[in-house]
Design a protein around this motif. Sequence first.
Motif, mmCIF file in Angstrom:
data_model
loop_
_atom_site.group_PDB
_atom_site.id
_atom_site.type_symbol
_atom_site.label_atom_id
_atom_site.label_comp_id
_atom_site.label_asym_id
_atom_site.label_seq_id
_atom_site.Cartn_x
_atom_site.Cartn_y
_atom_site.Cartn_z
ATOM 1 N N PHE A 1 0.849 -1.192 0.000
ATOM 2 C CA PHE A 1 0.000 0.000 0.000
ATOM 3 C C PHE A 1 0.888 1.246 0.000
ATOM 4 C CE2 PHE A 1 -2.508 -3.400 1.809
ATOM 5 C CZ PHE A 1 -3.716 -3.276 1.134
ATOM 6 N N LEU A 2 0.850 1.981 -1.095
ATOM 7 C CA LEU A 2 1.760 3.107 -1.292
ATOM 8 C C LEU A 2 0.999 4.431 -1.234
ATOM 9 C CD1 LEU A 2 4.638 4.095 -2.108
ATOM 10 C CD2 LEU A 2 3.859 3.966 -4.484
ATOM 11 N N GLU A 3 1.418 5.316 -0.330
ATOM 12 C CA GLU A 3 0.841 6.662 -0.283
ATOM 13 C C GLU A 3 1.347 7.458 -1.482
ATOM 14 O OE1 GLU A 3 1.540 10.921 1.790
ATOM 15 O OE2 GLU A 3 2.123 9.161 2.968
ATOM 16 N N ILE A 4 0.434 8.045 -2.247
ATOM 17 C CA ILE A 4 0.857 8.806 -3.422
ATOM 18 C C ILE A 4 0.538 10.300 -3.323
ATOM 19 C CG2 ILE A 4 0.808 6.854 -5.015
ATOM 20 C CD1 ILE A 4 -1.965 7.808 -5.950
ATOM 21 N N TRP A 5 -0.352 10.691 -2.398
ATOM 22 C CA TRP A 5 -0.713 12.114 -2.330
ATOM 23 C C TRP A 5 -1.230 12.430 -0.939
ATOM 24 C CZ3 TRP A 5 -3.734 14.492 -7.067
ATOM 25 C CH2 TRP A 5 -3.503 15.872 -7.121
ATOM 26 N N ASN A 6 -0.768 13.544 -0.388
ATOM 27 C CA ASN A 6 -1.232 13.998 0.923
ATOM 28 C C ASN A 6 -1.864 15.380 0.776
ATOM 29 O OD1 ASN A 6 -1.699 14.256 3.655
ATOM 30 N ND2 ASN A 6 0.406 14.790 4.180
ATOM 31 N N LEU A 7 -3.102 15.503 1.221
ATOM 32 C CA LEU A 7 -3.830 16.773 1.165
ATOM 33 C C LEU A 7 -3.956 17.310 2.583
ATOM 34 C CD1 LEU A 7 -6.839 15.602 -1.082
ATOM 35 C CD2 LEU A 7 -4.525 16.208 -1.818
ATOM 36 N N VAL A 8 -3.354 18.465 2.838
ATOM 37 C CA VAL A 8 -3.385 19.062 4.176
ATOM 38 C C VAL A 8 -4.384 20.211 4.192
ATOM 39 C CG1 VAL A 8 -2.055 20.212 5.979
ATOM 40 C CG2 VAL A 8 -0.979 18.423 4.596
ATOM 41 N N PHE A 9 -5.306 20.155 5.152
ATOM 42 C CA PHE A 9 -6.343 21.183 5.284
ATOM 43 C C PHE A 9 -6.010 22.061 6.494
ATOM 44 C CE2 PHE A 9 -8.638 17.133 4.059
ATOM 45 C CZ PHE A 9 -8.561 17.363 2.693
ATOM 46 N N MET A 10 -5.348 23.171 6.267
ATOM 47 C CA MET A 10 -4.965 24.052 7.371
ATOM 48 C C MET A 10 -6.152 24.936 7.745
ATOM 49 S SD MET A 10 -1.019 25.172 6.861
ATOM 50 C CE MET A 10 -0.818 24.980 5.105
ATOM 51 N N GLN A 11 -6.845 24.540 8.807
ATOM 52 C CA GLN A 11 -8.068 25.249 9.165
ATOM 53 C C GLN A 11 -8.097 25.755 10.601
ATOM 54 O OE1 GLN A 11 -10.288 21.217 8.623
ATOM 55 N NE2 GLN A 11 -11.672 22.461 9.862
ATOM 56 N N PHE A 12 -7.079 25.382 11.415
ATOM 57 C CA PHE A 12 -7.076 25.789 12.816
ATOM 58 C C PHE A 12 -5.792 26.535 13.183
ATOM 59 C CE2 PHE A 12 -9.470 21.690 12.858
ATOM 60 C CZ PHE A 12 -10.718 22.216 13.183
ATOM 61 N N ASN A 13 -5.887 27.268 14.278
ATOM 62 C CA ASN A 13 -4.704 27.803 14.941
ATOM 63 C C ASN A 13 -4.643 27.166 16.322
ATOM 64 O OD1 ASN A 13 -2.438 29.857 15.115
ATOM 65 N ND2 ASN A 13 -3.613 30.357 16.949
ATOM 66 N N ARG A 14 -3.485 26.611 16.677
ATOM 67 C CA ARG A 14 -3.336 25.973 17.984
ATOM 68 C C ARG A 14 -2.552 26.902 18.901
ATOM 69 N NH1 ARG A 14 -1.833 19.887 17.902
ATOM 70 N NH2 ARG A 14 0.035 20.615 16.827
#
Length: 576
Positions: free
Chosen positions: A193-206
């Motif tokens: 199982f190979l990861e081919i794409w990562n989608l990051v949703f930057m929606q918060f401030n910590r």
Amino acid sequence: MYTGNQLREMFLKFFEQRGHKILPSASLIPQEDPTLLLTVAGMVPFKPYFMRQVEPPFARVTTSQKCVRTPDLESVGKTARHHTFFEMLGNFSFGDYFKKEAITWAWEFVTDVLKLPIEKLWITIYPDDQEARELWIKEAGVNPDRIVTDESNFWAAGPVGPCGPCSEIYIDLGETRGCGKENCSLGCDCDRFLEIWNLVFMQFNRDEQGNLTPLPKQNIDTGMGLERIASVLQEVESNFDTDLFLPIIGKIATIAGVEYKKDPKVDVALKVVADHCRAVAFMLSDGIRPSSDGRGYVLRRILRRAIRYARLIGIEKPFLEEIYYVIKENYAEYYTELRDNENYILNHLRLEEKNFQATLEQGTIILQDKIKVLREAGKEELSGEDAFHLYETYGFPVELTEEILSEEGLSVDKCSFQKAADEHRRLAKEQSQQRIKAFENNLLIEKAKLFGSTKFLGYSQLAADCKVLEIITDNGEADSVGEGDEAYIFLDQTPFYTESGGQVSDDGIIRTDKVLAEIIELKKLPSGTVSHRVLVKHGVLSKGDTVSAMVDVDSRKAIAIHHSSTHLLHSALRRV
């Protein structure tokens, strides 16, 4: 079958058609980011935009970003996916579109453009991100059974600041690529199982207490490894078997007189040398130079590791230049810096290779003798003093010594190594200052006589286009200098005022679209030639370049005011 170059172009054009600005890859030297030695991900050049420290000039951007990572250096060549240098394809939104568009476009690209079989694709989401789950199902049309939760699917730039959940696309490469275990599934350590794409949703401030609050503007940051997706589309088991690597491996094998895919140990060496040569070429092309610290040390370590592995398959003559030409042929159409900075690259390749090859064999013999002594004494640790002697005298980076020792079940005393290195650095600094003083009084003055007086433009211009006539380093004349280098340069004309009549010299910079150098000292030599001592911040500065010489306006004004005030004060005091 698509080539790596075609896949890069397809990705960028796909997002250009959806309103994204195609930007060239940023340098491997992160700009204005002291937290990183090297660019390690596609989003690094855009951190100021994500943090809203700078207003983004574009709302949507797509890039193929050069990256270098070295934490898993020892795994390179032994696995199908580990590299030092790699290309990260990415699309980015700075407060424009968000999850819906990122998800649907990603799915459209992998299924409609790349034609990957839907039945082989899997999606992972952060457990709390039900919004993403619904979008994958309702907007992209993904079967709910193909969506899996993963606690690690949450991205953050640090303990505080912008962060958010992410979603990954995996492809099932089939049982033949798996470990054979009954429970082999998504998340297994095998290659199935190979990861081919990562989608990051930057929606918060910590915040510092760990509380998450919604960001006023939400961002998208995605990353797809070009080498990985090429291996999938070209239906090969390893990134090294793609057209991005095979020409390089083939050339190395020819030089060594060996065949690829005949001996596993030989294959590891071929892959290491190919990977490392590619990384070295790109690092040099961005003006990084081999040195004893920082980025330069990372470069030197990779380069010398390549030479050592080449020696293991019988390459004892200089070979790096030949490999560079193969890399240039395959990559320079898109990464033009490989061609533009050829002289700088070749000069450093030749020098480093010559210096290290001359001592590698002797140093290896000495290290083997040390290993023998350790075994006879029943010890398992090489002293730091011995490790530093190998580095200082024979050019063995301590990590290379550690790697050779680890193959024998031994280690290095890192604490005493650091003490020896610190003491050497202190002595070297004192000697360097003495050498520079003598140097300035001799070679610099003699060379300046050839050029005569430098035309001064600074009374009417605070910026001017100038030609670099000469570059001189502490080691003598040079055709070019790169990131971290200090050098004296002569220009055909200059807007910079040199200290005279009680007014101190200007501050400023010299730059082109590919290089930035800071003025650290100005001096008018007896011949009237102005010596500009500069520190190259990034890129490669070459003799013959036309550069923009720019005076620091605020500094000039402050100096002028101070100078005038001093004259007025002296005049008043004389009257009193």
